[in-house]
Design an enzyme around this catalytic site. Structure first.
Site, PDB file in Angstrom:
ATOM      1  N   SER A 107       0.839  -1.196   0.000  1.00  0.00           N
ATOM      2  CA  SER A 107       0.000   0.000   0.000  1.00  0.00           C
ATOM      3  C   SER A 107       0.871   1.243   0.000  1.00  0.00           C
ATOM      4  O   SER A 107       1.657   1.471   0.929  1.00  0.00           O
ATOM      5  CB  SER A 107      -0.903   0.015   1.229  1.00  0.00           C
ATOM      6  OG  SER A 107      -1.488   1.296   1.348  1.00  0.00           O
ATOM      7  N   HIS A 123      -1.196  -1.329  -4.170  1.00  0.00           N
ATOM      8  CA  HIS A 123      -2.467  -0.991  -3.528  1.00  0.00           C
ATOM      9  C   HIS A 123      -2.548   0.523  -3.358  1.00  0.00           C
ATOM     10  O   HIS A 123      -1.673   1.144  -2.743  1.00  0.00           O
ATOM     11  CB  HIS A 123      -2.556  -1.699  -2.179  1.00  0.00           C
ATOM     12  CG  HIS A 123      -3.881  -1.577  -1.499  1.00  0.00           C
ATOM     13  ND1 HIS A 123      -4.953  -2.377  -1.800  1.00  0.00           N
ATOM     14  CD2 HIS A 123      -4.302  -0.736  -0.514  1.00  0.00           C
ATOM     15  CE1 HIS A 123      -5.986  -2.044  -1.030  1.00  0.00           C
ATOM     16  NE2 HIS A 123      -5.616  -1.043  -0.244  1.00  0.00           N
ATOM     17  N   MET A 133     -12.179   4.275  -0.868  1.00  0.00           N
ATOM     18  CA  MET A 133     -12.855   4.538   0.406  1.00  0.00           C
ATOM     19  C   MET A 133     -13.564   5.873   0.244  1.00  0.00           C
ATOM     20  O   MET A 133     -13.198   6.883   0.863  1.00  0.00           O
ATOM     21  CB  MET A 133     -11.834   4.557   1.544  1.00  0.00           C
ATOM     22  CG  MET A 133     -11.372   3.159   1.924  1.00  0.00           C
ATOM     23  SD  MET A 133      -9.851   3.179   2.894  1.00  0.00           S
ATOM     24  CE  MET A 133      -8.660   3.290   1.572  1.00  0.00           C
ATOM     25  N   ASP A 148      -6.604  -6.414   4.272  1.00  0.00           N
ATOM     26  CA  ASP A 148      -5.991  -5.083   4.287  1.00  0.00           C
ATOM     27  C   ASP A 148      -6.033  -4.498   5.693  1.00  0.00           C
ATOM     28  O   ASP A 148      -7.112  -4.294   6.259  1.00  0.00           O
ATOM     29  CB  ASP A 148      -6.773  -4.191   3.306  1.00  0.00           C
ATOM     30  CG  ASP A 148      -6.218  -2.778   3.195  1.00  0.00           C
ATOM     31  OD1 ASP A 148      -5.126  -2.507   3.717  1.00  0.00           O
ATOM     32  OD2 ASP A 148      -6.903  -1.955   2.543  1.00  0.00           O
TER      33      ASP A 148
END
Ligand code: DX5
Ligand code: ZN
Length: 269
Positions: free
Chosen positions: A61, A86, A121, A230
């Site tokens: 990430s 990510h 998100m 995650d």
């Protein structure tokens, strides 16, 4: 080697009674679910590689990267042997943080051939699904909590129509069953192992029963679908995740803090 880098577009498991009769169990790998495949497929490793669904993949990430040196850090992900990148997109509404968005994704697309695993998100992601595809995402993940079921289905449809991989994500308090209306339409399901919004939080081991439950749904309903975790994944917690049936591991702080990133990628697999 000859190992395919991508999962199959369609489930590998042969359908129909004949295939069931001739099937044999070929992979009790990593202590996870054993999946039956047609005996005709043989025990050849290449068959498994074509499928690729048992491969453990790492998706570092970039939330934990140095955004002032992002190109360098994307290069480090490639060098370390990770397959995915990510990318956490936050809007300050769905989660209490704001990260990066479309312009940054476009820039990343220009400098890497790795699979771009975009985790939206954001509130009502259907509004932006097409633009994230156009900006270079390979996988676009929307939260089931971010909109109505109808709009989530529409977002998945748009992503598929753009030729990209649609995916859904569930927050820690969302039960496993919430994936069921979407499971046949997605190429990946993401289970959060922290509350979304921030890197560097502690892994929630109590999410493992949910990972196991979703693994069982996937094996039954869409065996080509990947299962990703995650939040708080490191060399230790990764083992719990793969044992529960996850095959894609997001790692932010653990990856970028690792002195030897290639060794980290090998260790979590
Ligand atoms: C959290 C993000 C994660 C985060 C993980 O909202 O979705 O992808 O970057 O970071 P670590 O691995 O540090 O928990
Ligand atoms: Zn994420």
């Amino acid at each position: 080697g000859i190992i395919a880098q991508r999962p199959p577009e369609r489930p590998l498991r042969a359908a129909g009674p004949a295939a069931q009769e001739n099937s044999e169990s070929i992979l009790p790998a990593h202590g996870r679910t054993t999946i039956s495949m047609p005996a005709a497929a043989g025990r050849c490793g290449a068959i498994l590689c074509i499928g690729g669904i048992f491969m453990i993949r790492v998706s570092p990430s970039i939330l934990a990267a140095d955004f002032a040196d992002l190109g360098r850090d994307i290069g480090r992900i490639k060098q370390a042997g990770a397959e995915y990148v990510h990318i956490d997109v936050m809007d300050g509404l769905f989660v209490p943080n704001i990260s990066i968005g479309l312009p940054v994704l476009s820039c990343i697309r220009k400098v890497t051939d790795l699979t771009l695993d975009v985790h939206l998100m954001i509130d009502r992601p259907v509004r932006y699904a097409e633009r994230f595809c156009q900006a270079g995402a390979d996988i676009v993940t929307v939260h089931v909590e971010a909109d109505t079921q109808e709009n989530t289905l529409e977002a998945l449809r748009i992503i598929r129509a753009c030729g990209k991989k649609p995916a859904i994500c569930v927050k820690p308090k969302t039960p496993a069953e919430a994936v069921l209306p979407f499971i046949g339409l997605v190429d990946l399901i993401l289970v959060m192992t922290v509350e979304p919004g921030f890197g560097g939080q502690s892994f929630m081991a109590d999410m493992m029963p949910k990972v196991q439950a979703i693994r069982a749904y996937i094996d039954e309903k869409n065996p080509g679908c990947e299962l990703e975790v995650d939040g708080g994944v490191n060399a230790q917690t990764a083992k719990l995740c793969t044992a529960a049936g996850a095959n894609v591991l997001v790692a932010g702080s653990a990856f970028f803090k690792a002195e030897d990133k290639a060794a980290f990628v090998q260790a979590v697999k």
